[in-house]
Design a protein around this motif. Structure first.
Motif, PDB file in Angstrom:
ATOM      1  N   CYS A 239       0.837  -1.189   0.000  1.00 51.40           N
ATOM      2  CA  CYS A 239       0.000   0.000   0.000  1.00 51.40           C
ATOM      3  C   CYS A 239       0.878   1.248   0.000  1.00 51.40           C
ATOM      4  CB  CYS A 239      -0.928   0.007   1.208  1.00 51.40           C
ATOM      5  SG  CYS A 239      -0.072   0.122   2.806  1.00 51.40           S
ATOM      6  N   VAL A 240       0.251   2.407  -0.123  1.00 46.40           N
ATOM      7  CA  VAL A 240       0.983   3.666  -0.014  1.00 46.40           C
ATOM      8  C   VAL A 240       1.049   4.053   1.468  1.00 46.40           C
ATOM      9  CG1 VAL A 240       0.278   4.402  -2.316  1.00 46.40           C
ATOM     10  CG2 VAL A 240      -1.078   5.110  -0.347  1.00 46.40           C
ATOM     11  N   PRO A 241       2.017   4.875   1.870  1.00 49.27           N
ATOM     12  CA  PRO A 241       2.178   5.213   3.289  1.00 49.27           C
ATOM     13  C   PRO A 241       0.932   5.793   3.950  1.00 49.27           C
ATOM     14  CG  PRO A 241       4.134   5.852   2.069  1.00 49.27           C
ATOM     15  CD  PRO A 241       3.118   5.424   1.045  1.00 49.27           C
ATOM     16  N   GLY A 267       5.073   1.915  -0.777  1.00 46.58           N
ATOM     17  CA  GLY A 267       5.732   2.613  -1.874  1.00 46.58           C
ATOM     18  C   GLY A 267       4.779   3.646  -2.433  1.00 46.58           C
ATOM     19  N   GLY A 268       5.178   4.298  -3.500  1.00 44.58           N
ATOM     20  CA  GLY A 268       4.325   5.289  -4.135  1.00 44.58           C
ATOM     21  C   GLY A 268       4.482   6.688  -3.587  1.00 44.58           C
ATOM     22  N   ALA A 269       5.109   6.825  -2.423  1.00 50.22           N
ATOM     23  CA  ALA A 269       5.348   8.122  -1.794  1.00 50.22           C
ATOM     24  C   ALA A 269       6.368   7.902  -0.682  1.00 50.22           C
ATOM     25  CB  ALA A 269       4.050   8.704  -1.231  1.00 50.22           C
ATOM     26  N   ILE A 395       3.057  14.252  -4.403  1.00 48.73           N
ATOM     27  CA  ILE A 395       2.257  13.047  -4.202  1.00 48.73           C
ATOM     28  C   ILE A 395       1.282  13.281  -3.060  1.00 48.73           C
ATOM     29  CG2 ILE A 395       2.323  10.596  -3.629  1.00 48.73           C
ATOM     30  CD1 ILE A 395       5.143  10.506  -4.794  1.00 48.73           C
ATOM     31  N   SER A 396       0.006  13.132  -3.370  1.00 50.49           N
ATOM     32  CA  SER A 396      -1.047  13.353  -2.370  1.00 50.49           C
ATOM     33  C   SER A 396      -1.848  12.067  -2.217  1.00 50.49           C
ATOM     34  CB  SER A 396      -1.964  14.504  -2.800  1.00 50.49           C
ATOM     35  OG  SER A 396      -2.913  14.794  -1.798  1.00 50.49           O
ATOM     36  N   GLY A 397      -1.754  11.445  -1.037  1.00 48.26           N
ATOM     37  CA  GLY A 397      -2.471  10.201  -0.797  1.00 48.26           C
ATOM     38  C   GLY A 397      -2.062   9.081  -1.728  1.00 48.26           C
ATOM     39  N   GLY A 398      -0.806   9.101  -2.153  1.00 52.51           N
ATOM     40  CA  GLY A 398      -0.306   8.058  -3.041  1.00 52.51           C
ATOM     41  C   GLY A 398      -0.536   8.336  -4.515  1.00 52.51           C
ATOM     42  N   GLY A 427      -0.146  16.397   7.132  1.00 52.72           N
ATOM     43  CA  GLY A 427      -0.072  15.264   8.038  1.00 52.72           C
ATOM     44  C   GLY A 427      -0.909  14.081   7.616  1.00 52.72           C
ATOM     45  N   ARG A 428      -1.998  14.325   6.895  1.00 58.11           N
ATOM     46  CA  ARG A 428      -2.878  13.225   6.510  1.00 58.11           C
ATOM     47  C   ARG A 428      -2.539  12.652   5.143  1.00 58.11           C
ATOM     48  NH1 ARG A 428      -9.542  13.373   5.842  1.00 58.11           N
ATOM     49  NH2 ARG A 428      -9.753  11.163   5.309  1.00 58.11           N
ATOM     50  N   TRP A 429      -2.332  13.540   4.158  1.00 59.20           N
ATOM     51  CA  TRP A 429      -2.182  13.098   2.775  1.00 59.20           C
ATOM     52  C   TRP A 429      -0.732  13.043   2.304  1.00 59.20           C
ATOM     53  CZ3 TRP A 429      -6.425  10.912   1.387  1.00 59.20           C
ATOM     54  CH2 TRP A 429      -7.651  11.390   1.855  1.00 59.20           C
ATOM     55  N   GLY A 430       0.189  13.408   3.153  1.00 59.39           N
ATOM     56  CA  GLY A 430       1.592  13.448   2.723  1.00 59.39           C
ATOM     57  C   GLY A 430       1.936  14.806   2.158  1.00 59.39           C
TER      58      GLY A 430
END
Length: 501
Positions: A239-241, A267-269, A395-398, A427-430
């Motif tokens: 999954c993404v972080p 991965g992905g972010a 990158i926002s939410g992966g 803090g929530r979406w990266g």
């Protein structure tokens, strides 16, 4: 003729072993049944639907095992599968269809949402179940069987063309880094229009004769329950972080229930070191990695908890099938500890961007190295860290978000003089987008801007905050100085206007 692909091989080797499970419907496929479904689907595509070699088959649907069957059938039939991001706006989806020019569109209720017509997945599935003919031919490893659309910095989406050779190398790379074997069970709930959901989660499993479980979407409570369910016995989850954070934040979270996991793969972010350590404290190893649509799996962290702790924040080491170098500003290989652009070479690389030869040429060096646009460094032990992105993408939410797309969508907003978007930490979406607007009306409403953008771009691309400025700062060459804008936001406290979603 021998087996044409990994599924056909295991259909002979272990016909009754479970290949795939669709968690929404409860349907299971043995390797024999899965192989037959792929062959029948390929026959339908080439026969009843009359498709010819090289034509595209697009899909617009939530996760289902049938999407994997469709993709693998396209590979056997010499067709090109192009899954579309159902999170996009109708205008964006129309643009992708115009570019791909598919001979067939397959989907579910997502087609109705955007006013498109095509073959329903339920109809295709029923046809596969009742078909009597199968189609299979040796798969040319260099033939393109997949186009994954990824946004470009110019605002025009790019179709990443992937050959069977590249996809199989990703299966090898992730399989080695993540210890996928015949006893593995991979849970997939990342969207199957991304490389993680469609390729990284599926191909290593089929190569080893293991089992993948498909969920129709990510729900933190449901996913966490499945990861801890001994009856399912999930060993691998990618999954993404941001998804990992939501899992750990679930009420009643207990890492001990996830003891069957080989690791939680992310991965992905970028995955912050503090979050990785929090997972370790809960007894769950987190193996972060690095990859992209153009290259599949590139880097992966060791699965040893001690190494993960010591290297938290690193994306790991390269898979054996990938050549990696870091190019310094002088064009030479950067010394350990020195940041530079990450360059790649190997069988994992894509074959080019669909109908964009100039962009393809610009993405490679003269001697065949792919320029990722990402800035990385390598420590003395050979572990790589992604330092920054060379391009403006965030990158926002992966999900990759390119400011140029948002800026282009703002171009016809009444009274606008100029605008720019930068990614800022969240803090929530990266990361989320912060929009800077130069406008004749200094009291321009953020709600009005969002209303303007909502029908033009996907919701995850919508800026979360806005500042009204007299003019955008520019460099000596006239380019917008986005680094200056980013500093203004991150160092100036609260934005001028904001709206939460």
């Amino acid at each position: 003729m021998g087996p044409v692909d990994d599924t056909a091989f295991h259909a002979i080797r272990q016909a009754n072993a479970v290949a795939a499970v669709d968690l929404a419907s409860g349907r299971r496929w043995s390797y024999r049944e899965f192989d037959q479904a792929i062959g029948r689907c390929a026959a339908l595509l080439r026969g009843a639907y009359g498709l010819k070699v090289g034509e595209r088959v697009a899909s617009l649907a939530r996760n289902r095992v049938e999407l994997v069957i469709l993709h693998l059938a396209c590979a056997r039939a010499g067709l090109i599968y192009a899954p579309l991001n159902w999170r996009l706006s109708p205008v964006e989806i129309e643009g992708l269809l115009s570019d791909a020019e598919p001979a067939l569109l397959v989907g579910d209720a997502e087609m109705d949402r955007v006013g498109l017509s095509g073959i329903l997945l339920d109809t295709l599935s029923a046809g596969i179940d009742t078909a009597t003919e199968t189609f299979a031919e040796d798969v040319d490893p260099e033939r393109i069987s997949l186009i994954l659309f990824t946004s470009g910095t110019s605002g025009k989406p790019k179709g990443v063309m992937l050959s069977e050779r590249a996809q199989r190398q990703t299966a090898l790379n992730f399989g080695l880094l993540s210890q996928v074997n015949a006893s593995s069970l991979m849970l997939i709930d990342t969207p199957m229009f991304h490389i993680i959901g469609l390729i990284t989660g599926v191909r290593p499993v089929l190569m080893q004769g293991a089992t993948f479980l498909v969920s129709d979407g990510f729900d933190p409570a449901r996913t966490l329950a499945r990861l801890g369910d001994p009856a399912l016995g999930v060993t691998h989850y990618f999954c993404v972080p941001q998804m990992a954070d939501l899992l750990r934040a679930e009420p009643g979270f207990d890492g001990r229930a996830l003891g069957r996991l080989t690791a939680l793969f992310t991965g992905g972010a970028p995955h912050p070191a503090a979050a990785i350590k929090a997972w370790l404290d809960a007894g769950v190893p987190v193996a972060d990695g690095y990859g992209m649509s153009e290259a599949g799996t590139v880097l992966g962290m060791s699965l040893d908890p001690g190494t993960i702790l010591a290297k938290a924040g690193s994306a790991g080491i390269p898979a054996p099938g990938v050549q990696v170098r870091i190019e310094g500003a002088d064009g030479q290989d950067a010394a350990p500890g020195t940041a530079g652009e990450l360059l790649l070479r190997g069988d994992n690389l894509f074959s080019g961007y669909w109908r964009q030869p100039e962009v393809t040429t610009a993405a490679f060096t003269e001697d065949g190295w792919f320029r990722t646009g990402d800035i990385a460094s390598r420590d003395p032990d050979g572990f790589f860290s992604i330092v920054d992105r060379k391009k403006d993408m965030f990158i926002s939410g992966g999900e990759n978000v390119y400011p140029a797309e948002i800026e282009a969508a703002m171009a016809d907003y009444p009274g606008i003089t100029e605008c720019a978007v930068v990614g800022i930490p969240d803090g929530r979406w990266g990361e989320v987008g912060h929009l800077f607007v130069a406008h004749s009306d200094k009291t321009i409403g953020f709600e009005s801007v969002i209303a303007h953008l909502k029908n033009r771009i996907a919701q995850y691309k919508l800026p979360r905050a806005m500042s009204v400025v007299e003019a955008l700062p520019r460099t000596g060459s006239g380019k917008v100085a986005k680094a200056v804008l980013r500093t203004r936001v991150t160092g100036a406290g609260r934005p001028d206007k904001s709206l939460a979603f």
